[in-house]
Design a protein around this motif. Structure first.
Motif, PDB file in Angstrom:
ATOM      1  N   PRO A 290       5.409   3.879   3.640  1.00 42.06           N
ATOM      2  CA  PRO A 290       4.901   2.503   3.767  1.00 42.06           C
ATOM      3  C   PRO A 290       4.847   2.167   5.264  1.00 42.06           C
ATOM      4  CG  PRO A 290       6.828   2.649   2.311  1.00 42.06           C
ATOM      5  CD  PRO A 290       6.762   3.931   3.075  1.00 42.06           C
TER       6      PRO A 290
ATOM      7  N   ARG B 105       5.497  -2.421   7.475  1.00 43.79           N
ATOM      8  CA  ARG B 105       5.915  -3.356   6.438  1.00 43.79           C
ATOM      9  C   ARG B 105       6.513  -4.639   7.005  1.00 43.79           C
ATOM     10  NH1 ARG B 105       5.391  -1.333   1.174  1.00 43.79           N
ATOM     11  NH2 ARG B 105       3.402  -0.240   1.366  1.00 43.79           N
TER      12      ARG B 105
ATOM     13  N   ASN C  74       2.192  -5.682   3.596  1.00 47.69           N
ATOM     14  CA  ASN C  74       2.885  -4.959   2.524  1.00 47.69           C
ATOM     15  C   ASN C  74       1.984  -3.988   1.778  1.00 47.69           C
ATOM     16  OD1 ASN C  74       1.265  -6.668   1.062  1.00 47.69           O
ATOM     17  ND2 ASN C  74       2.937  -7.848   0.151  1.00 47.69           N
TER      18      ASN C  74
END
Length: 388
Positions: free
Chosen positions: A89, A92, A96
């Motif tokens: 990810p 973040r 998101n």
């Protein structure tokens, strides 16, 4: 839509600097001139092991994810074949829905050769464009061939195709871009005596993304992240079950710096100068120019070098703990952070995780978590062989 496109091309560096130096003086900001490239996803560490070591991989022990760091390491792998899936990810702290997905694998041919490949998909998430939502992304696929040239030395060549769609086909004036590139890499691995211990000393070199520029339908093209990476690793066996290694990487983008506008230079004069001296420059010419084009002189060239140092403790080839530090000059983006990681290995598969701890305030990379899952084909073969 244009805002998202700018972020994808060069904003990671700008974001880091703007957040870390919001209160700095104008003089420092005027000198801020990071090396900018397109297809920035190529510069993101995809696997958890390397990330846990501070983004190191040129000379560390060969593993299934060596494709991204130094494919010349594959002939030295113990297992004959492997496959890994990595998930990161990204940013973040800001959004998101941006993430990097990566898959890598290799197959050894005999005792001295290997073929390998990887697939990298970078999603920029959902972007609102008028009354519709688009999904910009970047994609890269590569294959490599590596061969041992002696018992201690190997070399590799890789070919890569990159595709970047930053508009999601929403804006007809911004078309998807593509580029082709090659990597040249080598790896040296030897055993040396330290007292009564036989230690492992290795170094590696990888020049990646030597290739074309990329165009998004405009009058000029962007440089891709051609990069020079050099690494050194030293492993000390404490006893039969425990070993400790320390590694370091330095890397530099082989891309020229964009010229700054002179105090007495008009906008028209500046645009003409950067078109002639920057945008019209070939990628090969840019590689050579990158070693001496900083407007800050030798100090500026040194500031373009990023470095990392990391350590790894391994118990019985089953469990590993990692820590590292990555440094980038504040004039190039100020990406400074500690990393930690751990890995657990079984005969069939291994699981690794890496975590970023930023040292600068408001760093969007802070708390970045990477997860990797790798499969050992020899282990799978042995597992099913025992069940028959």
């Amino acid at each position: 839509m244009e805002h998202k496109r700018i972020i994808a091309i060069c904003a990671p560096l700008i974001l880091f600097f703007a957040m870390a130096h919001a209160d700095d003086g104008d003089d420092l900001k005027d000198q801020f001139n990071p090396v900018m490239t397109a297809v920035t996803s190529q510069s993101i560490a995809a696997d958890a092991r390397a990330a846990g070591l501070g983004d190191i991989g040129a000379a560390t022990d060969p593993d299934v994810n060596s494709q991204s760091w130094n494919p010349a390491k594959y002939p030295f792998t113990i297992s004959r074949a492997g496959l890994a899936i990595n998930y990161t990810p990204w940013l973040r702290q800001l959004v998101n829905d941006i993430a990097l997905l990566n898959a890598a694998g290799y197959f050894r041919i005999g005792d001295y050769q290997a073929v390998s490949g990887s697939l990298r998909y970078f999603s920029l998430g959902d972007v609102s464009a008028g009354d519709m939502t688009v999904k910009p992304y970047e994609l890269a696929v590569d294959v490599a061939y590596s061969r041992m040239l002696s018992e201690k030395f190997s070399a590799s060549v890789a070919l890569r195709y990159m595709y970047s769609d930053l508009s999601g086909h929403y804006d007809d004036n911004v078309t998807p871009g593509s580029a082709f590139a090659a990597d040249l890499a080598c790896y040296y691995n030897n055993y040396v005596m330290m007292g009564n211990r036989e230690c492992q000393l290795a170094w590696g070199l990888n020049i990646s993304n030597i290739g074309t520029k990329i165009n998004y339908g405009e009058d000029y093209s962007y440089f891709i992240p051609t990069n020079l990476r050099l690494g050194l690793s030293y492993t000390i066996p404490v006893n039969e079950y425990n070993r400790f290694s320390i590694s370091a990487d330095v890397n530099k983008l082989l891309v020229p710096s964009k010229p700054l506008q002179g105090a007495d230079e008009s906008n028209e004069e500046y645009e003409e100068r950067i078109r002639n001296d920057y945008y019209d420059m070939s990628s090969i010419s840019g590689i050579f120019k990158s070693f001496g084009d900083s407007e800050r002189g030798f100090k500026g060239e040194m500031e373009e070098i990023q470095w990392s140092i990391g350590a790894e403790y391994t118990y019985n080839d089953k469990f590993s703990l990692r820590a590292g530090y990555h440094h980038e000059s504040e004039m190039q983006g100020n990406r400074k952070y500690f990393t930690v990681g751990a890995g657990f290995r079984m005969n069939v598969l291994s699981i690794d995780a890496g975590y970023v701890i930023a040292t600068t305030p408001s760093n969007p990379l802070d708390q970045t978590l990477r997860v990797s899952l790798a499969f050992d084909f020899d282990g799978i073969k042995d597992f099913f062989g025992r069940r028959r």
